[in-house]
Design a protein around this motif. Structure first.
Motif, PDB file in Angstrom:
ATOM      1  N   ILE A   1     -10.050   7.736  -8.776  1.00 56.42           N
ATOM      2  CA  ILE A   1      -9.356   6.455  -8.905  1.00 56.42           C
ATOM      3  C   ILE A   1     -10.310   5.308  -8.596  1.00 56.42           C
ATOM      4  CG2 ILE A   1      -7.565   4.998  -7.879  1.00 56.42           C
ATOM      5  CD1 ILE A   1      -5.889   7.607  -7.608  1.00 56.42           C
ATOM      6  N   PHE A   2     -11.056   5.438  -7.497  1.00 53.64           N
ATOM      7  CA  PHE A   2     -12.007   4.377  -7.148  1.00 53.64           C
ATOM      8  C   PHE A   2     -13.083   4.222  -8.220  1.00 53.64           C
ATOM      9  CE2 PHE A   2     -10.379   4.918  -2.750  1.00 53.64           C
ATOM     10  CZ  PHE A   2     -10.080   3.597  -2.493  1.00 53.64           C
ATOM     11  N   ALA A   3     -13.548   5.314  -8.774  1.00 54.13           N
ATOM     12  CA  ALA A   3     -14.558   5.248  -9.841  1.00 54.13           C
ATOM     13  C   ALA A   3     -13.989   4.539 -11.071  1.00 54.13           C
ATOM     14  CB  ALA A   3     -15.048   6.644 -10.202  1.00 54.13           C
ATOM     15  N   LEU A   4     -12.751   4.864 -11.428  1.00 48.33           N
ATOM     16  CA  LEU A   4     -12.113   4.214 -12.574  1.00 48.33           C
ATOM     17  C   LEU A   4     -11.942   2.713 -12.334  1.00 48.33           C
ATOM     18  CD1 LEU A   4     -10.758   4.501 -15.348  1.00 48.33           C
ATOM     19  CD2 LEU A   4      -8.620   4.982 -14.141  1.00 48.33           C
TER      20      LEU A   4
ATOM     21  N   PHE B   1       0.836  -1.201   0.000  1.00 51.69           N
ATOM     22  CA  PHE B   1       0.000   0.000   0.000  1.00 51.69           C
ATOM     23  C   PHE B   1       0.873   1.255   0.000  1.00 51.69           C
ATOM     24  CE2 PHE B   1      -2.257   3.377   2.246  1.00 51.69           C
ATOM     25  CZ  PHE B   1      -3.411   3.448   1.487  1.00 51.69           C
ATOM     26  N   ASN B   2       1.911   1.293   0.837  1.00 55.08           N
ATOM     27  CA  ASN B   2       2.787   2.467   0.915  1.00 55.08           C
ATOM     28  C   ASN B   2       3.534   2.715  -0.388  1.00 55.08           C
ATOM     29  OD1 ASN B   2       2.006   3.020   3.529  1.00 55.08           O
ATOM     30  ND2 ASN B   2       3.702   1.897   4.444  1.00 55.08           N
ATOM     31  N   VAL B   3       4.012   1.659  -1.038  1.00 55.91           N
ATOM     32  CA  VAL B   3       4.705   1.819  -2.321  1.00 55.91           C
ATOM     33  C   VAL B   3       3.748   2.350  -3.376  1.00 55.91           C
ATOM     34  CG1 VAL B   3       5.792   0.542  -4.217  1.00 55.91           C
ATOM     35  CG2 VAL B   3       6.524   0.141  -1.873  1.00 55.91           C
ATOM     36  N   ARG B   4       2.526   1.852  -3.378  1.00 56.03           N
ATOM     37  CA  ARG B   4       1.531   2.350  -4.336  1.00 56.03           C
ATOM     38  C   ARG B   4       1.252   3.832  -4.106  1.00 56.03           C
ATOM     39  NH1 ARG B   4      -2.552  -2.815  -4.474  1.00 56.03           N
ATOM     40  NH2 ARG B   4      -1.312  -4.013  -5.936  1.00 56.03           N
TER      41      ARG B   4
ATOM     42  N   PRO C   1     -10.092   1.195   1.361  1.00 52.04           N
ATOM     43  CA  PRO C   1     -10.587   0.877   0.018  1.00 52.04           C
ATOM     44  C   PRO C   1     -11.953   0.186   0.022  1.00 52.04           C
ATOM     45  CG  PRO C   1      -8.274   0.310   0.189  1.00 52.04           C
ATOM     46  CD  PRO C   1      -8.734   0.666   1.573  1.00 52.04           C
ATOM     47  N   ILE C   2     -12.220  -0.648   1.008  1.00 50.36           N
ATOM     48  CA  ILE C   2     -13.530  -1.305   1.089  1.00 50.36           C
ATOM     49  C   ILE C   2     -14.607  -0.262   1.376  1.00 50.36           C
ATOM     50  CG2 ILE C   2     -14.962  -2.901   2.434  1.00 50.36           C
ATOM     51  CD1 ILE C   2     -12.968  -4.317   0.574  1.00 50.36           C
TER      52      ILE C   2
END
Length: 166
Positions: free
Chosen positions: A51-54, A19-22, A111-112
Motif C-alpha cells: 500500500i505504501f509503495a502504491l 485512521f480507524n475507519v480506514r 505512516p511517516i
C-alpha cells in the motif's frame, strides 16, 4: 490557549477516528465476500508495504503530471518534500521540544516512518526525470534549536525561515 488545547484534543481524536475507519475499510476489502469489482474497485495490495509503495508511486506520478501541465502552460513547478519530526535522525531535539513535537501513538507517526523513505526514493526518481524536486527532510539535521510547535509537523517562524532560505 484553552481553545487551542481543545482544538488539538479534538483534532487528534478525529485523526484517530479517520485512521480507524480506514483500517476497518481495509479489513472489509480483504473479506472475500466483498470481492465484487463494483464494491472494492481494482486490485489493491493488502499488505502495508504494498500500500505504501502504491501511494508513493501515485504521488510520484501526480508530481510528474503536474510538472508537465505547468511546463505546457509556461509555468514553473517546484515540488518540496517537507521535513517531519517522526522521520528518524532528521533533527536533534531537546526534551522540551520532544514533549511538544512527539506523540508516540500519533496516527501520522507510523505512516511517516514507513512511507517517507519511499517518498524520498521516488523523489530521487522525479529529479532524474527532470522534475524540480527538493527533498527537505534533512533541512533541520544540524539545527538543535526548537522548531516544531506541535505533534503534527508544524514549525515556528525560524523553521519556516530555514525552509525559505534553502
Amino acid at each position: 490557549p484553552a481553545l487551542a488545547l481543545l482544538w488539538q484534543y479534538r483534532d487528534r481524536r478525529f485523526a484517530t477516528r479517520i485512521f480507524n475507519v480506514r483500517e476497518e475499510l481495509r479489513m472489509l476489502d480483504a473479506d472475500e465476500t466483498t470481492s465484487d469489482f463494483q464494491v472494492v474497485g481494482p486490485e489493491f495490495p493488502h499488505d502495508d508495504e504494498g500500500i505504501f509503495a502504491l501511494i508513493a508511486q501515485s504521488w510520484r506520478g501526480a508530481s510528474t503530471q503536474m510538472a508537465k501541465l505547468a511546463a505546457g502552460n509556461d509555468a514553473h513547478y517546484l515540488h518540496f518534500l517537507q521535513p517531519n519530526q517522526y522521520l528518524k535522525d532528521t533533527k536533534p531535539m531537546s526534551e522540551a521540544e520532544r514533549s511538544v513535537a512527539i506523540v508516540s501513538d500519533h496516527p501520522y507517526r507510523a505512516p511517516i516512518v514507513r512511507g517517507y523513505p519511499m517518498l524520498i526514493d521516488e523523489g530521487r526518481a522525479l529529479k532524474q526525470e527532470g522534475v524540480a524536486f527538493y527533498d527537505l527532510t534533512q533541512i533541520y539535521a544540524d539545527v538543535p534549536e526548537p522548531l516544531y510547535i506541535d505533534a503534527c509537523c508544524h514549525v515556528n517562524e525560524r523553521g519556516y525561515e530555514i525552509v525559505a532560505e534553502r
